[in-house]
Design a protein around this motif. Structure first.
Motif, PDB file in Angstrom:
ATOM      1  N   GLN A 160       0.827  -1.208   0.000  1.00 39.19           N
ATOM      2  CA  GLN A 160       0.000   0.000   0.000  1.00 39.19           C
ATOM      3  C   GLN A 160       0.860   1.257   0.000  1.00 39.19           C
ATOM      4  O   GLN A 160       0.534   2.241  -0.672  1.00 39.19           O
ATOM      5  CB  GLN A 160      -0.926  -0.033   1.221  1.00 39.19           C
ATOM      6  N   GLN A 161       1.965   1.219   0.740  1.00 38.46           N
ATOM      7  CA  GLN A 161       2.869   2.373   0.743  1.00 38.46           C
ATOM      8  C   GLN A 161       3.448   2.620  -0.643  1.00 38.46           C
ATOM      9  O   GLN A 161       3.507   3.765  -1.118  1.00 38.46           O
ATOM     10  CB  GLN A 161       4.003   2.139   1.735  1.00 38.46           C
ATOM     11  N   VAL A 162       3.913   1.558  -1.289  1.00 37.93           N
ATOM     12  CA  VAL A 162       4.513   1.688  -2.617  1.00 37.93           C
ATOM     13  C   VAL A 162       3.484   2.196  -3.624  1.00 37.93           C
ATOM     14  O   VAL A 162       3.772   3.090  -4.438  1.00 37.93           O
ATOM     15  CB  VAL A 162       5.116   0.344  -3.073  1.00 37.93           C
ATOM     16  N   SER A 163       2.272   1.655  -3.574  1.00 38.22           N
ATOM     17  CA  SER A 163       1.213   2.102  -4.486  1.00 38.22           C
ATOM     18  C   SER A 163       0.907   3.574  -4.287  1.00 38.22           C
ATOM     19  O   SER A 163       0.727   4.325  -5.254  1.00 38.22           O
ATOM     20  CB  SER A 163      -0.053   1.267  -4.268  1.00 38.22           C
ATOM     21  N   SER A 164       0.843   3.992  -3.024  1.00 38.97           N
ATOM     22  CA  SER A 164       0.567   5.393  -2.723  1.00 38.97           C
ATOM     23  C   SER A 164       1.672   6.300  -3.245  1.00 38.97           C
ATOM     24  O   SER A 164       1.410   7.361  -3.814  1.00 38.97           O
ATOM     25  CB  SER A 164       0.406   5.575  -1.210  1.00 38.97           C
ATOM     26  N   ALA A 165       2.929   5.870  -3.076  1.00 39.90           N
ATOM     27  CA  ALA A 165       4.055   6.674  -3.560  1.00 39.90           C
ATOM     28  C   ALA A 165       4.030   6.775  -5.077  1.00 39.90           C
ATOM     29  O   ALA A 165       4.251   7.858  -5.643  1.00 39.90           O
ATOM     30  CB  ALA A 165       5.373   6.052  -3.097  1.00 39.90           C
ATOM     31  N   ILE A 166       3.742   5.669  -5.769  1.00 36.27           N
ATOM     32  CA  ILE A 166       3.701   5.682  -7.230  1.00 36.27           C
ATOM     33  C   ILE A 166       2.582   6.590  -7.716  1.00 36.27           C
ATOM     34  O   ILE A 166       2.739   7.321  -8.698  1.00 36.27           O
ATOM     35  CB  ILE A 166       3.541   4.253  -7.774  1.00 36.27           C
ATOM     36  N   ALA A 167       1.448   6.549  -7.032  1.00 36.31           N
ATOM     37  CA  ALA A 167       0.338   7.434  -7.403  1.00 36.31           C
ATOM     38  C   ALA A 167       0.750   8.900  -7.268  1.00 36.31           C
ATOM     39  O   ALA A 167       0.374   9.744  -8.089  1.00 36.31           O
ATOM     40  CB  ALA A 167      -0.875   7.135  -6.535  1.00 36.31           C
ATOM     41  N   ASP A 168       1.528   9.216  -6.218  1.00 35.78           N
ATOM     42  CA  ASP A 168       2.004  10.585  -6.041  1.00 35.78           C
ATOM     43  C   ASP A 168       3.015  10.972  -7.117  1.00 35.78           C
ATOM     44  O   ASP A 168       3.006  12.098  -7.619  1.00 35.78           O
ATOM     45  CB  ASP A 168       2.652  10.746  -4.660  1.00 35.78           C
ATOM     46  N   PHE A 169       3.905  10.033  -7.468  1.00 37.16           N
ATOM     47  CA  PHE A 169       4.927  10.313  -8.470  1.00 37.16           C
ATOM     48  C   PHE A 169       4.345  10.385  -9.881  1.00 37.16           C
ATOM     49  O   PHE A 169       4.907  11.026 -10.763  1.00 37.16           O
ATOM     50  CB  PHE A 169       6.008   9.223  -8.457  1.00 37.16           C
ATOM     51  N   GLY A 170       3.244   9.671 -10.108  1.00 36.25           N
ATOM     52  CA  GLY A 170       2.670   9.568 -11.450  1.00 36.25           C
ATOM     53  C   GLY A 170       1.753  10.720 -11.778  1.00 36.25           C
ATOM     54  O   GLY A 170       1.961  11.857 -11.372  1.00 36.25           O
ATOM     55  N   ASN A 171       0.688  10.399 -12.505  1.00 37.15           N
ATOM     56  CA  ASN A 171      -0.295  11.422 -12.861  1.00 37.15           C
ATOM     57  C   ASN A 171      -1.688  10.812 -12.756  1.00 37.15           C
ATOM     58  O   ASN A 171      -1.851   9.608 -12.540  1.00 37.15           O
ATOM     59  CB  ASN A 171      -0.044  11.961 -14.274  1.00 37.15           C
ATOM     60  N   LYS A 172      -2.705  11.658 -12.893  1.00 38.84           N
ATOM     61  CA  LYS A 172      -4.075  11.210 -12.671  1.00 38.84           C
ATOM     62  C   LYS A 172      -4.543  10.205 -13.717  1.00 38.84           C
ATOM     63  O   LYS A 172      -5.555   9.532 -13.512  1.00 38.84           O
ATOM     64  CB  LYS A 172      -5.008  12.424 -12.682  1.00 38.84           C
ATOM     65  N   HIS A 173      -3.820  10.076 -14.823  1.00 38.43           N
ATOM     66  CA  HIS A 173      -4.220   9.129 -15.878  1.00 38.43           C
ATOM     67  C   HIS A 173      -3.675   7.727 -15.626  1.00 38.43           C
ATOM     68  O   HIS A 173      -4.080   6.778 -16.302  1.00 38.43           O
ATOM     69  CB  HIS A 173      -3.739   9.629 -17.248  1.00 38.43           C
ATOM     70  N   LEU A 174      -2.752   7.586 -14.665  1.00 39.83           N
ATOM     71  CA  LEU A 174      -2.147   6.289 -14.409  1.00 39.83           C
ATOM     72  C   LEU A 174      -2.916   5.550 -13.316  1.00 39.83           C
ATOM     73  O   LEU A 174      -3.155   6.097 -12.239  1.00 39.83           O
ATOM     74  CB  LEU A 174      -0.690   6.460 -13.969  1.00 39.83           C
ATOM     75  N   GLN A 175      -3.290   4.317 -13.601  1.00 40.04           N
ATOM     76  CA  GLN A 175      -3.974   3.505 -12.618  1.00 40.04           C
ATOM     77  C   GLN A 175      -3.007   2.468 -12.054  1.00 40.04           C
ATOM     78  O   GLN A 175      -2.334   1.754 -12.791  1.00 40.04           O
ATOM     79  CB  GLN A 175      -5.190   2.800 -13.214  1.00 40.04           C
ATOM     80  N   VAL A 176      -2.946   2.399 -10.719  1.00 42.55           N
ATOM     81  CA  VAL A 176      -2.105   1.436 -10.024  1.00 42.55           C
ATOM     82  C   VAL A 176      -3.016   0.524  -9.215  1.00 42.55           C
ATOM     83  O   VAL A 176      -3.860   0.994  -8.451  1.00 42.55           O
ATOM     84  CB  VAL A 176      -1.097   2.140  -9.086  1.00 42.55           C
ATOM     85  N   LEU A 177      -2.855  -0.785  -9.371  1.00 41.70           N
ATOM     86  CA  LEU A 177      -3.672  -1.743  -8.631  1.00 41.70           C
ATOM     87  C   LEU A 177      -2.829  -2.410  -7.553  1.00 41.70           C
ATOM     88  O   LEU A 177      -1.761  -2.948  -7.830  1.00 41.70           O
ATOM     89  CB  LEU A 177      -4.237  -2.811  -9.568  1.00 41.70           C
ATOM     90  N   THR A 178      -3.330  -2.375  -6.321  1.00 38.59           N
ATOM     91  CA  THR A 178      -2.688  -3.071  -5.210  1.00 38.59           C
ATOM     92  C   THR A 178      -3.408  -4.394  -4.988  1.00 38.59           C
ATOM     93  O   THR A 178      -4.625  -4.415  -4.791  1.00 38.59           O
ATOM     94  CB  THR A 178      -2.755  -2.232  -3.919  1.00 38.59           C
ATOM     95  N   VAL A 179      -2.678  -5.501  -5.039  1.00 39.81           N
ATOM     96  CA  VAL A 179      -3.286  -6.816  -4.826  1.00 39.81           C
ATOM     97  C   VAL A 179      -2.648  -7.443  -3.591  1.00 39.81           C
ATOM     98  O   VAL A 179      -1.465  -7.768  -3.583  1.00 39.81           O
ATOM     99  CB  VAL A 179      -3.154  -7.731  -6.066  1.00 39.81           C
ATOM    100  N   CYS A 180      -3.442  -7.579  -2.544  1.00 41.24           N
ATOM    101  CA  CYS A 180      -2.957  -8.164  -1.293  1.00 41.24           C
ATOM    102  C   CYS A 180      -4.154  -8.598  -0.471  1.00 41.24           C
ATOM    103  O   CYS A 180      -5.304  -8.334  -0.839  1.00 41.24           O
ATOM    104  CB  CYS A 180      -2.100  -7.152  -0.515  1.00 41.24           C
ATOM    105  N   GLY A 181      -3.882  -9.274   0.622  1.00 41.81           N
ATOM    106  CA  GLY A 181      -4.949  -9.701   1.497  1.00 41.81           C
ATOM    107  C   GLY A 181      -5.585  -8.528   2.215  1.00 41.81           C
ATOM    108  O   GLY A 181      -5.058  -7.410   2.217  1.00 41.81           O
ATOM    109  N   GLY A 182      -6.735  -8.781   2.825  1.00 39.48           N
ATOM    110  CA  GLY A 182      -7.448  -7.721   3.517  1.00 39.48           C
ATOM    111  C   GLY A 182      -8.310  -6.889   2.597  1.00 39.48           C
ATOM    112  O   GLY A 182      -8.950  -5.933   3.044  1.00 39.48           O
TER     113      GLY A 182
END
Length: 482
Positions: free
Chosen positions: A85-107
């Motif tokens: 979740q931390q990595v996904s959040s950082a990538i979303a901040d580094f990227g742009n609103k057009h980039l979609q990042v999917l986090t796949v994990c338990g919970g």
């Protein structure tokens, strides 16, 4: 010569985005890794958490992938869902609103993750257990992956997931760029590198110094079934706090904690990636001017908070790595001054505390959460000081006539006590009147220092239940959405 992000080969738009987040100069691992990954060379990075490795591998990927493509182009594996979740959040901040990042994990709902994969997503960040589950269900296609990152590979090894990592790598194309980041390089990680990476460039960075001795470190062991916010409120009441940062894992947590603390009268605000540049600058300036006493932030967002003279750093959520802990608390106690670092420890966090203690080479003795009597005694002492200051004030004379009038019917001491009670009750936060006294037995129990056990790798009736048990195990081993 000063090295800039621009000189590393990043695009102007990416550099502008980084500058808006407060990133001005790349860290050592970023300086070494970004040019190599932009050139599509495999990289082995021996680097601790807190050295900037997330940006080191994510920025080149963001430069290379097509955000509009539906196929998965990049896969990042992490040992825990919190780190994913931390990595996904950082990538979303580094990227742009057009980039979609999917986090796949338990919970999280696997059905929702499957629907997102079916719609198409270019970048996936996940834990080995959930990635294997999706592969077994034929819902995750890695045939067009161009980038694979193994983040904290040694942690995945110690948690028993190295075979899952190998299985995942075998389902990706041979012609891919692979990066492996690990704090240590045990033999099993070296074997994995030899088998799955192509002539990798090996990079290493210097380990951070230990925590300065001028920082007072305290940990608070939370009783079972206690929320962290319940413990934080009496702790804050007892601290001589001038300015501080409260570190959390996720933006969502930052918002929730800020709202609760504001409702209880604290001068606090949140700082995260959703703020635009003007909002960030105004908040930082208010913090520097003393208009805000506390800021709640994630590690990524806090990079833009360059504020001197912090009296306190509060680890509401412990980081996954001791280096991040050292980096956090190093924000206080600067320029020869002293500082205080507080950490809230739930039972599931104790292994993280042991890891930090091993890195520091010392044990941090637990402190007791203040009782109701402690807090009320502190508040009454402050009220006494206020009364003493008021007795020398010029406006007191205007209230003497009221006291004289009441004195004909009531004792002057009773009048004074009633006035103090009114002031005390009106200034008391709501939580002070709730049931929150600390069970004393919880603090007499020593921390058991057991070795981490490897997850149960026995076969189960189906892959879904196996993944579920893995994720439960991982959540226990590593207790930030936002």
């Amino acid at each position: 010569m000063t090295i800039s992000f621009k000189s590393l080969g990043l695009s102007d738009s990416r550099v502008q985005q980084l500058e808006s987040m407060g990133f001005e100069q790349p860290t050592e691992i970023q300086q070494k890794a970004i040019p190599e990954l932009l050139a599509n060379r495999d990289v082995v990075g021996q680097s601790q958490t807190g050295t900037g490795k997330t940006a080191a591998f994510s920025l080149p990927i963001l430069e290379k992938i097509d955000p509009k493509a539906s196929a998965v182009q990049a896969l990042i594996l992490t040992p825990t869902r919190e780190l994913a979740q931390q990595v996904s959040s950082a990538i979303a901040d580094f990227g742009n609103k057009h980039l979609q990042v999917l986090t796949v994990c338990g919970g999280q709902s696997i059905e929702r993750q499957i629907r997102t994969l079916q719609r198409g997503v270019p970048l996936v960040v996940g834990t080995p257990g959930r990635v294997i589950d999706l592969l077994d269900r034929k819902k995750l296609d890695l045939s067009q992956v161009e980038w694979v990152v193994l983040d904290e590979a040694d942690e995945m090894l110690s948690m028993g997931f190295i075979d899952d990592v190998k299985k995942i790598l075998k389902q990706t194309p041979d012609q891919r760029t692979t990066a492996c980041f690990s704090a240590t390089m045990p033999r099993e990680i070296r074997d994995l590198v030899d088998n799955f990476l192509k002539s990798p460039i090996t990079l290493s960075v210097k380990q951070s110094n230990a925590a300065p001795s001028r920082i007072e470190q305290r940990v608070y062991m939370l009783p079972r079934n206690w929320s962290k916010i319940k413990a934080l409120q009496p702790i804050l009441e007892m601290e001589e706090l001038e300015a501080g940062i409260i570190f959390v894992r996720t933006k969502r947590s930052a918002a929730e904690i800020t709202n609760k603390l504001q409702a209880n009268g604290h001068n606090v605000d949140e700082y995260h990636g959703d703020l635009n540049q003007n909002q960030r600058e105004r908040l930082v300036q208010r913090f520097r001017d003393g208009q805000i006493q506390l800021v709640v932030a994630t590690d990524i967002a806090a990079r833009g908070l360059d504020v001197q003279d912090l009296s306190h750093v509060i680890n509401y959520d412990l980081p996954d790595n001791a280096e991040t802990y050292i980096h956090r608390i190093g924000r206080t106690g600067r320029a020869g001054k002293t500082g205080v670092a507080l950490s809230l420890i739930q039972p599931a966090d104790r292994h993280l505390l042991r890891r930090i203690e091993r890195r520091l080479g010392e044990r941090i003795d637990p402190s007791k959460i203040p009782s109701r009597a402690d807090v009320e005694g502190k508040r009454i002492e402050k009220l006494k000081e206020q009364v003493q200051n008021t007795l020398t004030g010029e406006r007191m004379a205007s209230f003497l006539s009221l006291v004289n009038e009441l004195s004909s019917e009531y004792d002057p001491q009773a009048i004074a006590a009633a006035a103090l009670q009114m002031v005390y009750d009106e200034s008391s936060p709501p939580w002070l009147h709730q049931d929150w006294d600390v069970p004393p037995a919880d603090f007499s129990k020593p921390i058991k220092r057991k070795k981490n056990r490897r997850p149960n790798k026995s076969k189960t009736s189906n892959s879904s239940s196996r993944s579920s048990r893995k994720d439960v195990k991982k959540s226990v081993i590593s207790h930030k959405s936002q």
